[in-house]
Enzyme design. Structure first.
Site, PDB file in Angstrom:
ATOM      1  N   HIS A 163      12.454   0.687  -0.232  1.00 21.25           N
ATOM      2  CA  HIS A 163      13.498   0.254  -1.155  1.00 21.25           C
ATOM      3  C   HIS A 163      14.763   1.074  -0.925  1.00 21.25           C
ATOM      4  CE1 HIS A 163      10.591  -2.102  -3.434  1.00 21.25           C
ATOM      5  NE2 HIS A 163      11.554  -2.499  -4.250  1.00 21.25           N
ATOM      6  N   HIS A 210       7.469   6.220  -6.213  1.00 22.47           N
ATOM      7  CA  HIS A 210       7.797   7.153  -5.124  1.00 22.47           C
ATOM      8  C   HIS A 210       8.112   8.536  -5.672  1.00 22.47           C
ATOM      9  CE1 HIS A 210       7.895   4.482  -1.641  1.00 22.47           C
ATOM     10  NE2 HIS A 210       8.470   3.579  -2.408  1.00 22.47           N
TER      11      HIS A 210
END
Length: 394
Positions: A163, A210
């Protein structure tokens, strides 16, 4: 330095960021949890009465092995809905729904050359990011203490954050490709690119998918790749438009990369997502080549060339009409090709279309996703422009 890296790789900084933004585990806020919650799939009570997500051992799996998207979800309480919706929306800016709308929009309404560069950079950056995950095999943040708001990508490894890579690549390649062509302040374009990429990066921390190091690593890798690719932009673009070998290389090379994707001990959506990206890039690249060879109608950007403040209501209607027609064709193509290709593969390998395990097999997943999304890329760059011309939207 080693201690700093361990901190950035840890789950605690992510959990602290979530709490700062008003997101709390339900057990933490309520002061305890009901053991029956675990039986309902919400988690498992630990000895201290807090709700935790099940480990691999709880699921009957070997330690460190996951079997797909996490079936268990940790309950949480949202105390700041502004951050919640902001970061949920920002996370969507790094997913398929954004790629399948924003990249074609640029091609249909602003500039072919800008779109070509963005799609090529996006394909290369995403492939390197996806492969890096399955080579490094760094785990995602532990839950608890982190609250995870997504389940589909939890079966993937964490480092680097694709991302973050995609957001950095798309925003800054758009900025670099347009800053010298269109009249807008340099500072405004740079600020927009920074805000876009920063929001997506922070969303990966907020959603608990993350660690800080995953996000920093993804953004830095993407920045390095942009620096390396920028000097070759014009050469790559020229070859894609003029080389007689472009269609062959555009199809064969991505297919070879997909079939030789790093193998894991369990199923992960990374191979399928990578095939989707490379397939879309391959179809679009063939479309670029055909457009150049056979003079498929090109869009003009005169309305944008002299400044965005001069855009008229007629231009806005035209842009929206192009986008609506184009996105309908793209979505129809995707749905049609999914059904056709899955039906053919199901007949060839004798499985039903609803058999998820069969669809995850290499000999099914790669051709299914590659053919489907290469058709999407081709229709967006060739069929949609022809339809726009036919409808008088050029």
């Amino acid at each position: 330095m080693a201690r700093l890296l361990r901190t950035l790789r840890g789950s605690q900084p992510v959990a602290r960021f979530q709490r700062c933004c008003g997101l709390f585990p339900a057990g933490e806020e309520s002061g305890g949890c009901d053991p029956a919650e675990g039986a309902r799939g919400h988690g498992i009570c630990n000895g201290a009465g807090a709700l935790r997500s099940p480990t691999a051992a709880d699921r009957g799996l070997p330690n460190g092995v996951r079997s797909g998207p996490q079936a268990w979800s940790q309950k949480y309480i949202v105390k700041n809905y502004f951050y919640y919706y902001l970061f949920k929306f920002s996370a969507a800016l790094g997913e398929e729904i954004f790629y399948i709308t924003f990249l074609p929009f640029i091609y249909w309404n602003i500039d072919h050359s800008v779109s070509r560069r963005m799609i090529i950079v996006w394909s290369i950056v995403m492939y390197i990011g996806q492969v890096s995950k399955d080579i490094l095999k760094w785990p995602r943040p532990l839950s608890p203490p982190v609250v995870k708001l997504e389940t589909r990508t939890d079966a993937e490894y964490g480092m680097p954050s694709t991302h973050a890579m995609a957001a950095t690549a798309i925003s800054f390649s758009f900025f670099i490709a347009t800053v010298n062509q269109y009249k807008y302040p340099f500072e405004l374009g740079l600020a927009a690119a920074l805000v876009f990429s920063t929001l997506v990066c922070l969303s990966r921390l907020y959603t608990g998918m993350h660690t800080v190091l995953d996000v920093i690593g993804g953004a830095l890798i993407s920045a390095v790749l942009l620096v390396l690719l920028y000097p070759a932009w014009d050469v790559i673009d020229h070859l894609l438009l003029t080389s007689p070998f472009c269609p062959l290389i555009s199809i064969v090379l991505p297919l070879v990369l997909c079939y030789n994707y790093p193998k894991l001990d369990y199923y992960s959506p990374t191979r399928g997502d990578t095939t989707t990206i490379l397939g879309a890039g391959a179809g679009a690249t063939v479309g670029f080549w055909l457009n150049n060879q056979y003079a498929v109608p090109a869009y003009t950007s005169d309305n944008f060339q002299f400044g965005f403040h001069l855009i008229t209501s007629k231009t806005v209607v035209l842009v929206l009409a192009r986008f609506f027609v184009g996105i309908c064709v793209v979505l129809l193509t995707r749905q049609l090709m999914k059904s056709v290709v899955l039906g053919m593969l199901g007949y060839r390998y004798n499985f039903s279309i609803g058999d998820l395990e069969a669809r995850r097999q290499l000999e099914v997943e790669v051709p299914y996703k590659f053919i489907t999304y290469s058709s999407v890329g081709f229709s967006a760059t060739v069929l949609v422009p022809l339809l726009h011309e036919l409808l008088g939207l050029m």
